[in-house]
Design a protein around this motif. Sequence first.
Motif, short mmCIF file in Angstrom:
data_model
loop_
_atom_site.label_atom_id
_atom_site.label_comp_id
_atom_site.label_asym_id
_atom_site.label_seq_id
_atom_site.Cartn_x
_atom_site.Cartn_y
_atom_site.Cartn_z
N LEU A 197 51.33 27.36 48.55
CA LEU A 197 51.60 28.67 47.97
C LEU A 197 50.39 29.17 47.20
O LEU A 197 49.84 28.46 46.35
CB LEU A 197 52.81 28.59 47.05
N VAL A 198 49.95 30.38 47.52
CA VAL A 198 48.79 30.99 46.86
C VAL A 198 49.24 32.36 46.37
O VAL A 198 49.25 33.34 47.13
CB VAL A 198 47.59 31.12 47.82
N PRO A 199 49.60 32.48 45.09
CA PRO A 199 50.15 33.73 44.60
C PRO A 199 49.08 34.78 44.33
O PRO A 199 47.89 34.45 44.17
CB PRO A 199 50.83 33.31 43.29
N PRO A 200 49.46 36.05 44.24
CA PRO A 200 48.51 37.08 43.82
C PRO A 200 48.29 37.06 42.31
O PRO A 200 49.00 36.39 41.56
CB PRO A 200 49.20 38.38 44.25
N ARG A 201 47.29 37.84 41.90
CA ARG A 201 46.94 37.94 40.49
C ARG A 201 46.64 39.40 40.15
O ARG A 201 45.95 40.09 40.92
CB ARG A 201 45.72 37.07 40.17
N PHE A 202 47.15 39.85 39.02
CA PHE A 202 46.91 41.20 38.54
C PHE A 202 46.17 41.10 37.21
O PHE A 202 46.72 40.58 36.23
CB PHE A 202 48.23 41.95 38.37
N GLU A 203 44.95 41.60 37.17
CA GLU A 203 44.14 41.46 35.95
C GLU A 203 44.43 42.60 34.97
O GLU A 203 45.08 43.59 35.31
CB GLU A 203 42.67 41.36 36.33
N ALA A 204 43.95 42.45 33.75
CA ALA A 204 44.35 43.30 32.63
C ALA A 204 44.22 44.79 32.94
O ALA A 204 43.19 45.25 33.44
CB ALA A 204 43.50 42.97 31.40
N GLY A 205 45.30 45.53 32.67
CA GLY A 205 45.28 46.97 32.81
C GLY A 205 45.39 47.49 34.22
O GLY A 205 45.33 48.71 34.43
N GLY A 216 49.49 37.20 49.78
CA GLY A 216 49.15 36.00 49.04
C GLY A 216 47.66 35.89 48.75
O GLY A 216 46.82 36.22 49.58
N GLY A 217 47.35 35.40 47.55
CA GLY A 217 45.97 35.14 47.17
C GLY A 217 45.17 36.35 46.76
O GLY A 217 43.99 36.23 46.42
N ILE A 218 45.78 37.53 46.75
CA ILE A 218 45.06 38.76 46.42
C ILE A 218 44.90 38.88 44.91
O ILE A 218 45.80 38.57 44.14
CB ILE A 218 45.83 39.98 46.96
N THR A 219 43.73 39.40 44.49
CA THR A 219 43.50 39.77 43.10
C THR A 219 43.33 41.28 43.01
O THR A 219 42.49 41.85 43.72
CB THR A 219 42.26 39.08 42.52
N VAL A 220 44.12 41.89 42.15
CA VAL A 220 43.92 43.30 41.82
C VAL A 220 43.17 43.31 40.49
O VAL A 220 43.68 42.83 39.47
CB VAL A 220 45.26 44.05 41.72
N GLY A 221 41.95 43.84 40.51
CA GLY A 221 41.05 43.70 39.37
C GLY A 221 41.45 44.52 38.16
O GLY A 221 42.30 45.42 38.22
N ALA A 222 40.82 44.20 37.03
CA ALA A 222 41.12 44.85 35.77
C ALA A 222 40.93 46.36 35.88
O ALA A 222 39.94 46.85 36.43
CB ALA A 222 40.20 44.30 34.68
N ALA A 223 41.93 47.10 35.38
CA ALA A 223 41.90 48.56 35.30
C ALA A 223 41.84 49.25 36.66
O ALA A 223 41.60 50.45 36.75
CB ALA A 223 40.76 49.05 34.42
N ALA A 224 42.04 48.51 37.75
CA ALA A 224 42.12 49.12 39.07
C ALA A 224 43.46 49.86 39.21
O ALA A 224 44.44 49.53 38.55
CB ALA A 224 41.99 48.07 40.16
N THR A 225 43.49 50.85 40.11
CA THR A 225 44.71 51.58 40.43
C THR A 225 44.91 51.57 41.94
O THR A 225 43.99 51.90 42.69
CB THR A 225 44.65 53.03 39.93
N ILE A 232 48.39 45.77 50.42
CA ILE A 232 47.17 45.22 49.81
C ILE A 232 46.86 43.90 50.49
O ILE A 232 47.50 42.87 50.25
CB ILE A 232 47.34 45.06 48.30
N THR A 233 45.85 43.92 51.36
CA THR A 233 45.50 42.75 52.18
C THR A 233 44.19 42.11 51.75
O THR A 233 43.82 41.07 52.28
CB THR A 233 45.38 43.16 53.66
N ARG A 234 43.47 42.74 50.83
CA ARG A 234 42.21 42.18 50.35
C ARG A 234 42.08 42.51 48.87
O ARG A 234 42.76 43.39 48.34
CB ARG A 234 41.03 42.77 51.12
N ASP A 235 41.20 41.76 48.18
CA ASP A 235 41.02 41.97 46.75
C ASP A 235 40.61 43.41 46.45
O ASP A 235 39.84 44.03 47.20
CB ASP A 235 39.94 41.03 46.21
N ILE A 236 41.11 43.91 45.34
CA ILE A 236 40.75 45.23 44.84
C ILE A 236 39.84 45.04 43.64
O ILE A 236 40.23 44.42 42.65
CB ILE A 236 41.99 46.04 44.44
N PRO A 237 38.59 45.56 43.68
CA PRO A 237 37.66 45.32 42.57
C PRO A 237 38.13 45.97 41.27
O PRO A 237 38.89 46.94 41.27
CB PRO A 237 36.36 45.96 43.07
N ALA A 238 37.63 45.46 40.19
CA ALA A 238 37.93 46.05 38.87
C ALA A 238 37.53 47.51 38.85
O ALA A 238 36.46 47.89 39.33
CB ALA A 238 37.18 45.28 37.79
N GLY A 239 38.44 48.34 38.30
CA GLY A 239 38.14 49.75 38.12
C GLY A 239 38.21 50.59 39.36
O GLY A 239 37.97 51.81 39.32
#
Length: 255
Positions: A197-205, A216-225, A232-239
């Motif tokens: 199991l590889v969960p997603p992660r939502f960073e601050a804001g 699975g495994g996706i990171t939504v970066g800080a302050a991203a919208t 959401i199939t790939r990481d979303i950069p911060a902001g």
Amino acid sequence: MSTEFTVAELWAAGLLHTDGDARISPRAVFVPADEQGALRPITIRAGAVIEAFAVVHGGTTVGGHARVEAHVVLGKPELGYAVGRTYPGAGADTAIGDGAVLRTGVVVYAGVILGAGVLVGHHTVLRSAVSIGASSQIGHHLTVERAVRIGKEVRCSPGSHITSSTVIADRVFLGSGVRTINDKTLTWRDPDRNPVLVPPRFEAGAKVGTGCVVLGGITVGAAATVGAGSLITRDIPAGALAYGHPARVHGQVTT
């Protein structure tokens, strides 16, 4: 193995620790023993309210001025098979912070920790070992799976599914009907292997709109919208500002 007690019976057995001005309905039910027979006391702090037909299991502490509405279940031990593991019905310390509010029908499993001022909406389920930081709001009809970590001042809107071990940092906003995934192989009950199991992660804001699906495994970066209805199939950069099916970056968030 579990035996139900009234508040008077629990008090007589020496298993209830309470401050004098807590308000506990005589129709509340207390279950101090887990499925293995282990007894744990129950603590209810000053000003707390326990309404009728709430069920409170051993090991639970309800903080000062917290409100537990009718038909809430607190500290329930996990029993039975779930995703590669059998749970034996063991109790654990469960803590409801000062001023927290649990609306009618909430189910809180053993080992959950809720910070001060947390609000949990009607008929939401918090599975074992979930932690939620102070002043967060968890809407109605959510399922928050085992070992999810939610930070402070988070808003999770109604009707969402937060998969096991997801990390949601401080001040994240999740719209309604957000679906998260932690299993890329769709393995559930294969006797030859356990799921990885590889969960997603939502960073601050971070902000994720209504109806999004997060793999699975996706990171939504800080302050991203991320816009509503996105896959959401790939990481979303911060902001970043992202949307679409699949979601792609279309610019930066402006303030």
